[in-house]
Design an enzyme around this catalytic site. Structure first.
Site, PDB file in Angstrom:
ATOM      1  CB  SER A   1      -0.951  -0.031   1.201  1.00 58.95           C
ATOM      2  OG  SER A   1      -1.935   0.976   1.094  1.00 58.95           O
TER       3      SER A   1
ATOM      4  CG  HIS B   1      -4.481  -1.510  -0.778  1.00 61.58           C
ATOM      5  ND1 HIS B   1      -4.244  -1.651   0.573  1.00 61.58           N
ATOM      6  CD2 HIS B   1      -5.044  -2.682  -1.174  1.00 61.58           C
ATOM      7  CE1 HIS B   1      -4.660  -2.846   0.970  1.00 61.58           C
ATOM      8  NE2 HIS B   1      -5.139  -3.481  -0.076  1.00 61.58           N
TER       9      HIS B   1
ATOM     10  CG  ASP C   1      -5.046  -2.777   4.434  1.00 61.06           C
ATOM     11  OD1 ASP C   1      -6.237  -3.068   4.553  1.00 61.06           O
ATOM     12  OD2 ASP C   1      -4.614  -1.613   4.461  1.00 61.06           O
TER      13      ASP C   1
END
Length: 341
Positions: free
Chosen positions: A12, A39, A131
Site C-alpha cells: 500500500s 492498493h 491490510d
C-alpha cells in the site's frame, strides 16, 4: 516432493519503491508466478505494470480475467477489481471492498491460500494500517510461507509489522533482498504430505469476494454480531476470530480489520464534526438576523433570547473548531491517538 510455485505480494503506501526493489532482485529463471496487489484509487488508471516492467527481468503486465498462471510472469491487479486465484487461473471481480479497498491484499492472499495451499509464498510490503494480516493468517493456515519487508526498511511499517506480529510471517527481509530470498524458498523441496483443507470460512469469504450468488444470498453470515455498523453500507458487522485476530464483515460482504475500521470511524466522526460545525454557524447567523429584526420591532425579550442563542451557537462552534484543529495537528483527523497508523 514438490515445490512452491505461487508468490502473492501485497503493498500500500510506500509500496511502489518496495516493489521495484523486490522485483529488481528476481532472476530470469524464476520458477513461480507472481501476483501483485497495490492498493490504489478505484477511478485511477494504473501505470504500475509499466513502472515495474522497467526494472524486472520477468514480463510484467496487468492481470486479465481468466488468464492462466504461468511461472516466470508477474501479473498486477487492475483498479477497481479484486485479483482472485482459482483453479490455476486469475479472476477479476467487483466484489465487496475489504478495508475500503478493491483490489484488496487480503482477497488475493486468501484466494491463493485456498487454491494452492502449501505452494504459496505471501509477501507483505510497505503500507499503513494492518491490510494483509488476515490474508497472511489464511496462507499460513494452509501451510504456506509468510514473508514481510523489514520494518526499518519500509516507508510505512504498519502493514509488515502486523504481518509479523499477528500474521506470523516467518521471514523478515529488506526489500532489495526479497528477490533472492524468494528464489531460495522456491528452490526448496517440500514434502508431499496432506495439507490442512480450506476452512468453511475461507471458502465463504473467497466466494463472496467473487460475488458468488449462493454465498451472497446465504441466510447465515460468518461470525457473531459485533454491535458495530459497517462504514460502507451501514449494515450490521459480524465479528470473526481467526488465528488470534478479530476482524469484521457485514451481510453484503464488506470486510474490515480492527485498524481499518477504527480509521474509517475516525473519518466518519470528522465528517460529522464538520457537519455539526456548519449547522452551528448557520444557527448563529440565523439567530443574529432574527435578533436584529426583533430589536428593530421593539421586541426586546425576543431579541435577548435570539442573542443568547447566537452566543451559545458560537461558543459550541469554537469548541468544535478546537477539536478539528487538534485533530489536524495530530495528523489523525481526530483529537486523540485512537486511529491506527
Amino acid at each position: 516432493m514438490t515445490r512452491r510455485d505461487l508468490v502473492v505480494v501485497g503493498a500500500s503506501a510506500g509500496g511502489v519503491e518496495a516493489l521495484r526493489q523486490m522485483l529488481r532482485g528476481i532472476p530470469l529463471d524464476f520458477p513461480a508466478a507472481v501476483l501483485v496487489v497495490l492498493h490504489m484509487p478505484s477511478s485511477a488508471r494504473s501505470a504500475l505494470p509499466a513502472i515495474l516492467d522497467r526494472v524486472c527481468d520477468l514480463p510484467v503486465r496487468p492481470a486479465v480475467d481468466g488468464e492462466r498462471l504461468e511461472p516466470g510472469t508477474v501479473l498486477v491487479a487492475v483498479p477497481d477489481r479484486h485479483l482472485i486465484v482459482s483453479d490455476g487461473h486469475v479472476l477479476l471481480s467487483r466484489g465487496p471492498r475489504e478495508n475500503g479497498h478493491r483490489p484488496a491484499v487480503d482477497v488475493l492472499f486468501r484466494s491463493a491460500a485456498r487454491a494452492a495451499g502449501r505452494r504459496v509464498i505471501a509477501v507483505v510490503l510497505s503500507g499503513a494500517l494492518d491490510d494483509g494480516t488476515a490474508g497472511m493468517i489464511a496462507v499460513r493456515a494452509r501451510g504456506g510461507v509468510g514473508m514481510a519487508q523489514e520494518t526499518d526498511d519500509a516507508l510505512y511499517d504498519s502493514m509488515p509489522r502486523h504481518a509479523v506480529e499477528l500474521g506470523g510471517a516467518e521471514h523478515v527481509v529488506p526489500a532489495e533482498k526479497l528477490g533472492a530470498a524468494l528464489a531460495e524458498l522456491l528452490a526448496e523441496d517440500i514434502e508431499d504430505v496432506a495439507e490442512p483443507a480450506p476452512s468453511d470460512l475461507m471458502d465463504t469469504e473467497t466466494a463472496m469476494a467473487n460475488l458468488d450468488r449462493d454465498a451472497m444470498d446465504a441466510d447465515d453470515r460468518p461470525g457473531m454480531p459485533s454491535g458495530f455498523g459497517c462504514p460502507t453500507c451501514h449494515g450490521a458487522l459480524f465479528s470473526i476470530s481467526e488465528g488470534g485476530m478479530e476482524r469484521f464483515r457485514c451481510r453484503v460482504g464488506h470486510a474490515w480489520s480492527p485498524e481499518a475500521l477504527a480509521a474509517e470511524q475516525a473519518q466518519a466522526l470528522e465528517s460529522a464534526l464538520w457537519m455539526a460545525l456548519r449547522g452551528l454557524e448557520e444557527r448563529a447567523t440565523l439567530s443574529l438576523r432574527m435578533g436584529e429584526r426583533a430589536e428593530q420591532r421593539g421586541h426586546r425579550i425576543s431579541a435577548s433570547a435570539f442573542r443568547q442563542r447566537h452566543d451559545e451557537a458560537l461558543e459550541a462552534a469554537a469548541l468544535l473548531r478546537r477539536l478539528l484543529q487538534q485533530g489536524e495537528l495530530n495528523g489523525e483527523g481526530l483529537p486523540d491517538d485512537t486511529v491506527g497508523a
